[in-house]
Design an enzyme around this catalytic site. Structure first.
Site: not given
Ligand code: DX5
Ligand code: ZN
Length: 221
Positions: A11, A36, A38, A40, A69, A71, A142, A147-149, A180-182, A202
């Site tokens: 990402s 990927h 994102d 927003m 993606h 959002m 998700m 919203g945030f990495g 996606d996420g963490g 990401g």
């Molecule tokens: C979160 C995004 C993710 C994000 C993942 O809202 O959809 O794609 O970039 O970031 P990491 O891998 O740092 O959790």
């Molecule tokens: Zn994403």
């Protein structure tokens, strides 16, 4: 049926935007399968990222499939612009706050020649997406609130991944199950064990010194 191949989708939200072309080249050269992106809008999620112009810039620097993606609210209105910018798959959210007609938007994505993806937030039950699974190429579960990495993975989301896998097996479908996420080496393994085959990451890739090693660790190599 043969299990779907594991795909890693870095990402770019976590990339160095002052060096975006170089980051994209590096991810591609390090074995990324997809990228990927994102999007927003500051309404559907509490953050603003980038739009079609940045997707178009990334498109110029890679041949990898671009996994967009959305959002955002009114995703239906923006589908053509992301397609024109070079998206290969476009994922929209199922929540009512996303303010679009889900089946109609999914058909529009496919009619535009893109893979159609559907996503659900951690608070949204699996039942909300189940009726549409026959009409999507990809289900994005998700594993953080979007919203945030850099947020912590929510292991309780694995129940949804398992249910998606049961659905995929029962329907002998080619549905991709994306998380996606963490996502890091440990949570990637957990996700794969539960049935996911696309790993979005990401922080664990773009903040690593060695992108290739990070990508290989996500695949479990
Ligand atoms: C979160 C995004 C993710 C994000 C993942 O809202 O959809 O794609 O970039 O970031 P990491 O891998 O740092 O959790
Ligand atoms: Zn994403």
């Amino acid at each position: 049926m043969t299990p779907p191949r594991i795909l890693v989708a870095p990402s770019i939200l976590a990339a160095d935007f002052s060096n975006l072309a170089e980051e994209v080249h590096r991810a591609e050269a390090s074995g990324a399968d997809w990228l990927h992106l994102d999007i927003m809008d500051g309404h559907f999620v509490d953050n603003i990222s980038f739009g079609p112009a940045v997707v178009g810039t990334v498109r110029k620097h890679t041949k990898l499939p671009l996994d967009v993606h959305l959002m955002i609210e009114h995703a239906d209105h923006y589908v053509p612009r992301f397609r024109e910018a070079g998206a290969n798959s476009i994922t929209v959210h199922v929540e009512p706050e996303a303010k679009h007609d889900v089946p109609q938007t999914l058909s529009a994505i496919r009619a535009a020649g893109c893979g159609a993806g559907l996503s659900l937030n951690p608070a949204t039950p699996f039942e909300a997406v189940e009726p549409y699974l026959g009409n999507v190429d990809l289900l994005l579960v998700m594993t953080v609130h979007p919203g945030f990495g850099g947020q912590a993975f929510r292991p309780e989301m694995m129940e949804k991944v398992k249910r998606a896998k049961v659905w995929r097996d029962a329907h002998r479908s080619m549905l991709h199950i994306e998380v996606d996420g963490g996502i890091n080496a440990a949570t990637a393994k957990l996700s794969i064990d539960n049935g996911a085959n696309i790993l979005v990451a990401g922080t664990s890739i773009f903040r690593a010194d060695d992108y290739r090693q990070a990508i290989e660790e996500l695949r479990g190599q």
